[in-house]
Design a protein around this motif. Structure first.
Motif, mmCIF file in Angstrom:
data_model
loop_
_atom_site.group_PDB
_atom_site.id
_atom_site.type_symbol
_atom_site.label_atom_id
_atom_site.label_comp_id
_atom_site.label_asym_id
_atom_site.label_seq_id
_atom_site.Cartn_x
_atom_site.Cartn_y
_atom_site.Cartn_z
ATOM 1 N N UNK A 16 -4.156 7.840 6.739
ATOM 2 C CA UNK A 16 -4.395 6.927 5.620
ATOM 3 C C UNK A 16 -4.778 5.540 6.145
ATOM 4 N N UNK A 17 -4.027 5.038 7.113
ATOM 5 C CA UNK A 17 -4.256 3.700 7.647
ATOM 6 C C UNK A 17 -5.656 3.553 8.232
ATOM 7 N N UNK A 18 -6.091 4.558 8.980
ATOM 8 C CA UNK A 18 -7.394 4.473 9.634
ATOM 9 C C UNK A 18 -8.565 4.660 8.677
ATOM 10 N N UNK A 19 -8.328 5.326 7.548
ATOM 11 C CA UNK A 19 -9.429 5.664 6.641
ATOM 12 C C UNK A 19 -9.277 5.090 5.247
ATOM 13 N N UNK A 20 -8.382 4.139 5.058
ATOM 14 C CA UNK A 20 -8.143 3.642 3.695
ATOM 15 C C UNK A 20 -9.354 2.932 3.113
ATOM 16 N N UNK A 21 -10.232 2.405 3.949
ATOM 17 C CA UNK A 21 -11.446 1.777 3.450
ATOM 18 C C UNK A 21 -12.417 2.774 2.836
ATOM 19 N N UNK A 22 -12.330 4.029 3.263
ATOM 20 C CA UNK A 22 -13.215 5.076 2.752
ATOM 21 C C UNK A 22 -12.650 5.782 1.526
ATOM 22 N N UNK A 23 -11.381 5.547 1.218
ATOM 23 C CA UNK A 23 -10.750 6.204 0.074
ATOM 24 C C UNK A 23 -11.075 5.435 -1.201
ATOM 25 N N UNK A 24 -11.123 6.124 -2.336
ATOM 26 C CA UNK A 24 -11.375 5.413 -3.598
ATOM 27 C C UNK A 24 -10.236 4.441 -3.902
ATOM 28 N N UNK A 25 -10.586 3.261 -4.379
ATOM 29 C CA UNK A 25 -9.588 2.227 -4.648
ATOM 30 C C UNK A 25 -8.971 2.421 -6.029
ATOM 31 N N UNK A 26 -7.740 1.932 -6.174
ATOM 32 C CA UNK A 26 -7.094 1.918 -7.476
ATOM 33 C C UNK A 26 -6.329 3.178 -7.825
ATOM 34 N N UNK B 146 0.814 -1.213 0.000
ATOM 35 C CA UNK B 146 0.000 0.000 0.000
ATOM 36 C C UNK B 146 0.847 1.263 0.000
ATOM 37 N N UNK B 147 2.131 1.114 -0.236
ATOM 38 C CA UNK B 147 3.049 2.249 -0.243
ATOM 39 C C UNK B 147 3.584 2.482 -1.644
ATOM 40 N N UNK B 148 3.673 3.738 -2.019
ATOM 41 C CA UNK B 148 4.353 4.096 -3.262
ATOM 42 C C UNK B 148 5.825 4.138 -2.906
ATOM 43 N N UNK B 149 6.609 3.255 -3.482
ATOM 44 C CA UNK B 149 7.997 3.146 -3.057
ATOM 45 C C UNK B 149 9.020 3.470 -4.116
ATOM 46 N N UNK B 150 8.666 3.312 -5.367
ATOM 47 C CA UNK B 150 9.651 3.515 -6.431
ATOM 48 C C UNK B 150 9.597 4.940 -6.965
ATOM 49 N N UNK B 151 10.745 5.462 -7.303
ATOM 50 C CA UNK B 151 10.819 6.813 -7.837
ATOM 51 C C UNK B 151 9.988 6.952 -9.105
ATOM 52 N N UNK B 152 9.964 5.923 -9.939
ATOM 53 C CA UNK B 152 9.189 6.024 -11.180
ATOM 54 C C UNK B 152 7.691 6.153 -10.892
ATOM 55 N N UNK B 153 7.214 5.560 -9.773
ATOM 56 C CA UNK B 153 5.807 5.699 -9.403
ATOM 57 C C UNK B 153 5.505 7.106 -8.906
ATOM 58 N N UNK B 154 6.444 7.690 -8.153
ATOM 59 C CA UNK B 154 6.275 9.080 -7.723
ATOM 60 C C UNK B 154 6.249 9.999 -8.939
ATOM 61 N N UNK C 105 -4.443 -1.339 -9.754
ATOM 62 C CA UNK C 105 -4.422 -2.298 -8.650
ATOM 63 C C UNK C 105 -5.757 -2.225 -7.935
ATOM 64 N N UNK C 106 -6.016 -3.165 -7.045
ATOM 65 C CA UNK C 106 -7.273 -3.134 -6.309
ATOM 66 C C UNK C 106 -7.166 -2.346 -5.002
ATOM 67 N N UNK C 107 -6.010 -1.740 -4.747
ATOM 68 C CA UNK C 107 -5.853 -0.967 -3.516
ATOM 69 C C UNK C 107 -5.304 0.422 -3.835
ATOM 70 N N UNK C 108 -5.497 1.325 -2.910
ATOM 71 C CA UNK C 108 -4.938 2.665 -3.020
ATOM 72 C C UNK C 108 -3.605 2.668 -2.303
#
Length: 125
Positions: free
Chosen positions: A73-83, A11-19, A43-46
Protein backbone atom coordinates in the motif's frame (compact mmCIF):
# COMPACT_ATOMS: atom_id res chain seq x y z
CA UNK A 1 12.33 8.69 1.92
CA UNK A 2 10.00 11.27 0.47
CA UNK A 3 7.06 12.51 2.48
CA UNK A 4 4.48 11.02 0.14
CA UNK A 5 5.83 7.49 0.61
CA UNK A 6 5.21 7.32 4.34
CA UNK A 7 2.30 5.37 5.75
CA UNK A 8 0.85 8.03 7.97
CA UNK A 9 -1.71 7.72 10.73
CA UNK A 10 -4.45 9.46 8.74
CA UNK A 11 -4.06 6.80 6.01
CA UNK A 12 -5.08 3.99 8.36
CA UNK A 13 -8.55 2.72 9.10
CA UNK A 14 -8.40 2.63 12.87
CA UNK A 15 -11.88 2.74 14.34
CA UNK A 16 -14.14 -0.27 14.58
CA UNK A 17 -17.05 1.74 13.19
CA UNK A 18 -14.99 2.44 10.03
CA UNK A 19 -14.24 -1.27 9.60
CA UNK A 20 -17.90 -2.14 10.11
CA UNK A 21 -18.98 0.55 7.65
CA UNK A 22 -16.65 -0.91 5.01
CA UNK A 23 -18.06 -4.40 5.59
CA UNK A 24 -21.65 -3.12 5.48
CA UNK A 25 -21.08 -1.14 2.26
CA UNK A 26 -21.29 -4.44 0.33
CA UNK A 27 -18.62 -3.32 -2.07
CA UNK A 28 -16.30 -6.32 -2.14
CA UNK A 29 -13.80 -7.52 -4.72
CA UNK A 30 -11.48 -10.52 -4.62
CA UNK A 31 -8.04 -10.72 -6.16
CA UNK A 32 -6.10 -13.93 -5.62
CA UNK A 33 -6.12 -14.82 -1.91
CA UNK A 34 -7.14 -11.27 -0.93
CA UNK A 35 -10.63 -9.91 -0.49
CA UNK A 36 -10.91 -6.13 -0.36
CA UNK A 37 -13.93 -4.38 1.09
CA UNK A 38 -14.29 -0.73 0.14
CA UNK A 39 -16.38 2.33 0.75
CA UNK A 40 -16.11 5.99 -0.17
CA UNK A 41 -14.75 7.98 2.76
CA UNK A 42 -15.24 11.62 1.68
CA UNK A 43 -11.52 12.28 2.27
CA UNK A 44 -8.83 13.18 -0.24
CA UNK A 45 -6.78 10.08 0.59
CA UNK A 46 -7.26 6.33 0.52
CA UNK A 47 -7.04 4.57 3.87
CA UNK A 48 -5.99 0.97 4.52
CA UNK A 49 -7.33 -1.41 7.13
CA UNK A 50 -6.27 -5.02 7.65
CA UNK A 51 -8.38 -7.80 9.11
CA UNK A 52 -6.33 -11.00 8.97
CA UNK A 53 -7.95 -13.93 10.76
CA UNK A 54 -6.32 -16.83 12.57
CA UNK A 55 -7.19 -19.26 9.77
CA UNK A 56 -4.46 -17.63 7.68
CA UNK A 57 -1.75 -18.95 10.01
CA UNK A 58 0.02 -18.41 13.28
CA UNK A 59 1.04 -14.99 14.58
CA UNK A 60 4.29 -14.95 12.62
CA UNK A 61 2.53 -15.68 9.33
CA UNK A 62 -0.22 -13.12 9.98
CA UNK A 63 2.23 -10.40 10.98
CA UNK A 64 4.41 -11.05 7.93
CA UNK A 65 1.36 -10.83 5.67
CA UNK A 66 0.24 -7.57 7.28
CA UNK A 67 3.70 -6.06 6.89
CA UNK A 68 3.80 -6.97 3.20
CA UNK A 69 0.32 -5.57 2.60
CA UNK A 70 1.17 -2.31 4.37
CA UNK A 71 4.37 -2.00 2.34
CA UNK A 72 2.50 -2.73 -0.91
CA UNK A 73 0.00 0.00 0.00
CA UNK A 74 2.74 2.45 1.00
CA UNK A 75 4.71 2.01 -2.21
CA UNK A 76 1.68 2.18 -4.51
CA UNK A 77 -0.77 4.50 -2.77
CA UNK A 78 -0.29 7.14 -5.47
CA UNK A 79 -1.64 4.69 -8.05
CA UNK A 80 -4.70 3.70 -5.99
CA UNK A 81 -8.00 5.54 -6.42
CA UNK A 82 -8.37 8.33 -3.87
CA UNK A 83 -11.22 8.72 -1.41
CA UNK A 84 -11.79 5.12 -0.31
CA UNK A 85 -11.44 3.05 2.82
CA UNK A 86 -10.00 -0.33 1.83
CA UNK A 87 -10.23 -3.18 4.33
CA UNK A 88 -8.24 -6.23 3.29
CA UNK A 89 -8.92 -9.79 4.44
CA UNK A 90 -7.11 -12.90 3.30
CA UNK A 91 -7.60 -16.60 2.77
CA UNK A 92 -4.83 -19.04 3.72
CA UNK A 93 -2.14 -19.16 1.03
CA UNK A 94 1.58 -19.55 0.48
CA UNK A 95 3.43 -16.26 0.92
CA UNK A 96 3.64 -14.16 -2.23
CA UNK A 97 6.29 -11.62 -3.26
CA UNK A 98 5.67 -7.98 -2.41
CA UNK A 99 5.13 -7.06 -6.07
CA UNK A 100 2.32 -9.63 -6.34
CA UNK A 101 0.55 -8.22 -3.26
CA UNK A 102 0.91 -4.74 -4.75
CA UNK A 103 -0.67 -5.79 -8.04
CA UNK A 104 -3.50 -7.69 -6.30
CA UNK A 105 -4.26 -4.69 -4.08
CA UNK A 106 -4.20 -2.26 -7.01
CA UNK A 107 -6.43 -4.55 -9.09
CA UNK A 108 -9.03 -4.93 -6.35
CA UNK A 109 -8.96 -1.19 -5.51
CA UNK A 110 -9.54 -0.20 -9.14
CA UNK A 111 -12.45 -2.66 -9.40
CA UNK A 112 -13.95 -1.17 -6.24
CA UNK A 113 -13.63 2.36 -7.64
CA UNK A 114 -15.28 1.27 -10.91
CA UNK A 115 -18.14 -0.46 -9.10
CA UNK A 116 -18.65 2.56 -6.84
CA UNK A 117 -18.82 4.84 -9.88
CA UNK A 118 -21.39 2.52 -11.49
CA UNK A 119 -23.51 2.53 -8.34
CA UNK A 120 -23.37 6.33 -8.03
CA UNK A 121 -24.34 6.84 -11.68
CA UNK A 122 -27.16 4.30 -11.35
CA UNK A 123 -28.54 6.13 -8.29
CA UNK A 124 -28.34 9.45 -10.14
CA UNK A 125 -30.61 8.16 -12.90
Amino acid sequence: MTADQRFRQHERVGLDRDYQAAFRARLRKSAGPLTVFGRANDLDCTRLGLSIGRKVGNAVVRTTLKRRLREAFRLNKGDLPAGFDLVVTSRPHAPLPLTRYASLLADAASKIADEHARRVSKEAR
